[in-house]
Scaffold this motif. Sequence first.
Motif, short mmCIF file in Angstrom:
data_model
loop_
_atom_site.label_atom_id
_atom_site.label_comp_id
_atom_site.label_asym_id
_atom_site.label_seq_id
_atom_site.Cartn_x
_atom_site.Cartn_y
_atom_site.Cartn_z
N LYS A 111 1.02 -1.37 0.06
CA LYS A 111 0.20 -0.02 0.12
C LYS A 111 0.94 1.35 -0.06
O LYS A 111 0.79 2.09 -0.45
N LEU A 112 1.72 1.14 0.65
CA LEU A 112 3.08 2.32 0.80
C LEU A 112 3.46 2.74 -0.71
O LEU A 112 3.63 3.85 -0.94
N ILE A 113 3.84 1.51 -1.08
CA ILE A 113 4.48 1.80 -2.50
C ILE A 113 3.53 2.44 -3.61
O ILE A 113 3.73 3.38 -4.13
N PHE A 114 2.22 1.89 -3.49
CA PHE A 114 1.14 2.55 -4.14
C PHE A 114 0.82 4.00 -3.85
O PHE A 114 0.82 4.82 -4.83
N LEU A 115 0.76 4.29 -2.61
CA LEU A 115 0.60 5.64 -2.32
C LEU A 115 1.60 6.66 -2.90
O LEU A 115 1.58 7.67 -3.08
N HIS A 116 2.89 6.21 -2.66
CA HIS A 116 3.90 6.97 -2.99
C HIS A 116 3.91 7.20 -4.51
O HIS A 116 4.23 8.31 -4.90
N ALA A 117 3.60 6.27 -5.36
CA ALA A 117 3.39 6.49 -6.94
C ALA A 117 2.33 7.23 -7.15
O ALA A 117 2.64 8.27 -7.96
N VAL A 118 1.12 7.28 -6.49
CA VAL A 118 0.24 8.28 -6.59
C VAL A 118 0.54 9.88 -6.34
O VAL A 118 0.60 10.78 -6.95
N ALA A 119 1.36 9.83 -5.16
CA ALA A 119 1.68 11.14 -4.66
C ALA A 119 2.98 11.74 -5.75
O ALA A 119 2.80 13.00 -6.14
N ARG A 120 3.80 10.81 -6.26
CA ARG A 120 4.76 11.15 -7.32
C ARG A 120 3.96 12.01 -8.39
O ARG A 120 4.22 12.71 -9.13
#
Lengths: 172, 185
Positions: A2-11
């Motif tokens: 989930k953290l990786i996904f959130l990171h990608a969305v934020a980017r």
Amino acid sequence: MKLIFLHAVARGFFRASMIGLLFIAAAVGAQQDSLEVLNFASEEHKALYYRLTQEFRCLQCQNQNLADSAAGLADDLKTQVYQMVQQGKASAEIKSYMVARYGDFILYRPAFKPLTLLLWISPFALLACGLYVVYRFSRTNKTLSKSPATAVSVNGSDTADLQRARDLLEHE
Amino acid sequence: MKYVLPLLIFFGMAGFLLVGLDRDPALLPSALLDKQAPEFTTERLYPEHVFELDPSNSGTINNSVLKGSVWVLNIWASWCVACVTEHPLVTTLAEQTGAVMVGLNYKDQDADARAWLARFGNPYTAVAVDSEGQIGIDFGVYGVPETFIVDKQGVIRHKHVGPIDADAMNNLLIPKIKQLMAAPA
């Protein structure tokens, strides 16, 4: 995960907003030239200025007139037109000033003189040629369509061809 | 005859289009060709250098002192990328012909222009400064670089738009300059 996904969305959001800011900055930057306020001595001067800057071609961006173009040369030429208008020069004088330096190409409506005659006349000449071709073509069509009629009997009496045809058929 | 005519029209059009393939539609012929070069008076970039054609003068240049010589006006600027490419050829042109080379520093800053010439070399007899582009307008300049060839009577005889390439230099510019230099003043 989930953290990786959130990171990608934020980017993704970050990139989008940066691109958005870039567009805004470009739009503001592009407007800087056209926001310059010009003072005119009279309404006629103002009207003359705007008319002329729309009739002169920008020679750097050759598909635009001076009014629309943000090119450096366009700004210089607009300033030149402004100064000449303020000096009270007439439209014809300003046009001849520009044409003397840049040639007929700077005018969106080139003067009607022997050199530009071909430019002005040719669309109408080509249209006339086209219409003539259509006329000749339609006349040929009409004469062709008349020929089958000669085989059919006229006034009830059989033509020679028709008589021969009947004889051949009866003697089968 | 009715079959030949469309064919002739086709070949006529094809001929025009074929010739047009080699031409750049954005290039404008100079409106000043075979006319007197517009007179200008402006500062020189190096007022401390003596301008050999006008030694009494302090720091300006007026092109009427150039009458009697064949001179080349090369419009350039430090912000112009194509000028870097053509500069070695401008230098070669100066060396091979011996014509008076007048650089027109177009819409530039003096400091930047001097730095540019210090870096790439200065082939010019004199550099005229056109910071507002007014001289450029008088010459019908619409892009940088451009090069004019002016004869001994002060009449513009050739204009080259865009950077000078070796082909144009060897086949057009150098022969033209030499021809004009051989003509009487």
